[in-house]
Scaffold this motif. Structure first.
Motif, PDB file in Angstrom:
ATOM      1  N   SER A  35       0.840  -1.208   0.000  1.00  0.00           N
ATOM      2  CA  SER A  35       0.000   0.000   0.000  1.00  0.00           C
ATOM      3  C   SER A  35       0.873   1.254   0.000  1.00  0.00           C
ATOM      4  N   PHE A  36       1.928   1.216   0.805  1.00  0.00           N
ATOM      5  CA  PHE A  36       2.858   2.342   0.849  1.00  0.00           C
ATOM      6  C   PHE A  36       3.497   2.551  -0.527  1.00  0.00           C
ATOM      7  N   LEU A  37       3.978   1.467  -1.134  1.00  0.00           N
ATOM      8  CA  LEU A  37       4.609   1.580  -2.456  1.00  0.00           C
ATOM      9  C   LEU A  37       3.617   2.078  -3.497  1.00  0.00           C
ATOM     10  N   ARG A  38       2.362   1.615  -3.396  1.00  0.00           N
ATOM     11  CA  ARG A  38       1.323   2.061  -4.326  1.00  0.00           C
ATOM     12  C   ARG A  38       1.152   3.576  -4.213  1.00  0.00           C
ATOM     13  N   SER A  39       1.210   4.088  -3.005  1.00  0.00           N
ATOM     14  CA  SER A  39       1.047   5.534  -2.808  1.00  0.00           C
ATOM     15  C   SER A  39       2.203   6.307  -3.439  1.00  0.00           C
ATOM     16  N   GLU A  40       3.330   5.638  -3.640  1.00  0.00           N
ATOM     17  CA  GLU A  40       4.501   6.253  -4.278  1.00  0.00           C
ATOM     18  C   GLU A  40       4.632   5.856  -5.757  1.00  0.00           C
ATOM     19  N   PHE A  41       3.643   5.143  -6.275  1.00  0.00           N
ATOM     20  CA  PHE A  41       3.666   4.650  -7.653  1.00  0.00           C
ATOM     21  C   PHE A  41       4.902   3.793  -7.931  1.00  0.00           C
ATOM     22  N   SER A  42       5.276   2.953  -6.953  1.00  0.00           N
ATOM     23  CA  SER A  42       6.426   2.059  -7.169  1.00  0.00           C
ATOM     24  C   SER A  42       6.142   0.646  -6.667  1.00  0.00           C
ATOM     25  N   GLU A  43       4.887   0.230  -6.765  1.00  0.00           N
ATOM     26  CA  GLU A  43       4.514  -1.080  -6.236  1.00  0.00           C
ATOM     27  C   GLU A  43       4.994  -2.239  -7.110  1.00  0.00           C
ATOM     28  N   GLU A  44       5.471  -1.939  -8.326  1.00  0.00           N
ATOM     29  CA  GLU A  44       5.885  -3.024  -9.219  1.00  0.00           C
ATOM     30  C   GLU A  44       6.996  -3.876  -8.613  1.00  0.00           C
ATOM     31  N   ASN A  45       7.857  -3.274  -7.789  1.00  0.00           N
ATOM     32  CA  ASN A  45       8.953  -4.041  -7.186  1.00  0.00           C
ATOM     33  C   ASN A  45       8.409  -5.125  -6.254  1.00  0.00           C
ATOM     34  N   ALA A  46       7.494  -4.765  -5.372  1.00  0.00           N
ATOM     35  CA  ALA A  46       6.902  -5.750  -4.455  1.00  0.00           C
ATOM     36  C   ALA A  46       6.074  -6.770  -5.232  1.00  0.00           C
ATOM     37  N   GLU A  47       5.351  -6.314  -6.236  1.00  0.00           N
ATOM     38  CA  GLU A  47       4.549  -7.240  -7.044  1.00  0.00           C
ATOM     39  C   GLU A  47       5.444  -8.251  -7.763  1.00  0.00           C
ATOM     40  N   PHE A  48       6.565  -7.784  -8.284  1.00  0.00           N
ATOM     41  CA  PHE A  48       7.509  -8.675  -8.949  1.00  0.00           C
ATOM     42  C   PHE A  48       8.066  -9.684  -7.951  1.00  0.00           C
ATOM     43  N   ALA A  79       6.324 -18.003 -16.168  1.00  0.00           N
ATOM     44  CA  ALA A  79       7.563 -17.329 -16.568  1.00  0.00           C
ATOM     45  C   ALA A  79       7.276 -16.319 -17.673  1.00  0.00           C
ATOM     46  N   LYS A  80       6.477 -16.737 -18.652  1.00  0.00           N
ATOM     47  CA  LYS A  80       6.117 -15.849 -19.760  1.00  0.00           C
ATOM     48  C   LYS A  80       5.355 -14.629 -19.230  1.00  0.00           C
ATOM     49  N   LYS A  81       4.400 -14.876 -18.317  1.00  0.00           N
ATOM     50  CA  LYS A  81       3.596 -13.785 -17.758  1.00  0.00           C
ATOM     51  C   LYS A  81       4.476 -12.803 -16.970  1.00  0.00           C
ATOM     52  N   ILE A  82       5.362 -13.328 -16.136  1.00  0.00           N
ATOM     53  CA  ILE A  82       6.262 -12.470 -15.346  1.00  0.00           C
ATOM     54  C   ILE A  82       7.159 -11.662 -16.286  1.00  0.00           C
ATOM     55  N   TYR A  83       7.691 -12.328 -17.304  1.00  0.00           N
ATOM     56  CA  TYR A  83       8.551 -11.635 -18.257  1.00  0.00           C
ATOM     57  C   TYR A  83       7.803 -10.486 -18.938  1.00  0.00           C
ATOM     58  N   GLU A  84       6.602 -10.784 -19.426  1.00  0.00           N
ATOM     59  CA  GLU A  84       5.828  -9.771 -20.154  1.00  0.00           C
ATOM     60  C   GLU A  84       5.351  -8.637 -19.256  1.00  0.00           C
ATOM     61  N   GLU A  85       5.083  -8.949 -17.991  1.00  0.00           N
ATOM     62  CA  GLU A  85       4.550  -7.932 -17.085  1.00  0.00           C
ATOM     63  C   GLU A  85       5.635  -7.079 -16.430  1.00  0.00           C
ATOM     64  N   PHE A  86       6.828  -7.687 -16.160  1.00  0.00           N
ATOM     65  CA  PHE A  86       7.829  -6.983 -15.369  1.00  0.00           C
ATOM     66  C   PHE A  86       9.200  -6.796 -16.010  1.00  0.00           C
ATOM     67  N   ILE A  87       9.599  -7.671 -16.922  1.00  0.00           N
ATOM     68  CA  ILE A  87      10.985  -7.668 -17.390  1.00  0.00           C
ATOM     69  C   ILE A  87      11.179  -7.022 -18.757  1.00  0.00           C
ATOM     70  N   ILE A 124      16.047  -6.704  -7.181  1.00  0.00           N
ATOM     71  CA  ILE A 124      14.870  -5.925  -6.770  1.00  0.00           C
ATOM     72  C   ILE A 124      14.745  -5.923  -5.248  1.00  0.00           C
ATOM     73  N   PHE A 125      15.045  -7.041  -4.606  1.00  0.00           N
ATOM     74  CA  PHE A 125      15.024  -7.106  -3.150  1.00  0.00           C
ATOM     75  C   PHE A 125      16.021  -6.084  -2.583  1.00  0.00           C
ATOM     76  N   ALA A 126      17.236  -6.071  -3.136  1.00  0.00           N
ATOM     77  CA  ALA A 126      18.273  -5.136  -2.674  1.00  0.00           C
ATOM     78  C   ALA A 126      17.823  -3.688  -2.876  1.00  0.00           C
ATOM     79  N   LEU A 127      17.185  -3.417  -4.007  1.00  0.00           N
ATOM     80  CA  LEU A 127      16.685  -2.071  -4.290  1.00  0.00           C
ATOM     81  C   LEU A 127      15.621  -1.661  -3.254  1.00  0.00           C
ATOM     82  N   MET A 128      14.685  -2.563  -2.974  1.00  0.00           N
ATOM     83  CA  MET A 128      13.646  -2.259  -1.987  1.00  0.00           C
ATOM     84  C   MET A 128      14.257  -2.077  -0.598  1.00  0.00           C
TER      85      MET A 128
END
Length: 179
Positions: free
Chosen positions: A78-91, A111-119, A156-160
């Motif tokens: 929810s916090f990340l969503r408020s900052e428009f950066s929730e994609e990291n947690a979702e990934f 794998a295909k879905k994750i690739y198309e949505e995040f990578i 992404i974990f390190a970034l978060m």
């Protein structure tokens, strides 16, 4: 010149951005607006109990503990969503789910879905990973395995951990949890 389809896509994207900005600029009516900022699709509230202040205090030093706690994960998202950066947690969550997949067919689909949505470049929720990590991940996807996304997930974990967690810990909502 832009094709009709390109123009339509551009208009849709502009409307989406305008809607998000409008939501961001609204003055919240209550504290609940800080907790659950206007999701695009309704989410079920976490079934987990609110953590004790002592448990929530541990999250300052451990993103892993935060992400493993259903209430903590929902709060952080929810916090990340408020900052428009929730994609990291979702990934990160998608990768955790992917690793639990046993069926090779389902694994390839996920794998295909994750690739198309995040990578992939210009993905709807593209995560910020370097070219080397992206190349290694794409190579790993030739034959999907439970470890295909490990390098990207670690980045992404390190970034978060370095960027998002300190901001979350300074947020008003987190301070309410540890009172």
């Amino acid at each position: 010149p832009l094709s009709d389809l390109s123009l339509l896509l551009l208009c849709c994207r502009a409307k989406e951005i305008k809607t998000k900005l409008g939501t961001l600029l609204q003055k919240p009516d209550s504290t609940i607006d800080f907790i659950i900022p206007y999701p695009e699709k309704p989410e079920k509230p976490p079934k987990a109990q609110k953590p004790s202040p002592e448990e929530a205090l541990q999250w300052r030093d451990s993103l892993e503990k935060l992400l493993q706690n259903p209430y903590g994960l929902a709060s952080f998202r929810s916090f990340l969503r408020s900052e428009f950066s929730e994609e990291n947690a979702e990934f990160w969550v998608a990768c955790e789910d992917y690793k639990k997949t046993k069926s090779p067919v389902k694994m390839a689909e996920k794998a295909k879905k994750i690739y198309e949505e995040f990578i992939q470049t210009e993905a709807p929720k593209e995560v910020n990973i370097d070219h080397f990590t992206k190349a290694v991940t794409m190579k790993n996807l030739v034959e999907p395995s439970p470890t295909s996304f490990d390098m990207a997930q670690k980045r992404i974990f390190a970034l978060m951990e370095k960027d998002s967690l300190p901001r979350f810990v300074r947020s008003e909502f987190y301070h309410e949890l540890i009172k």
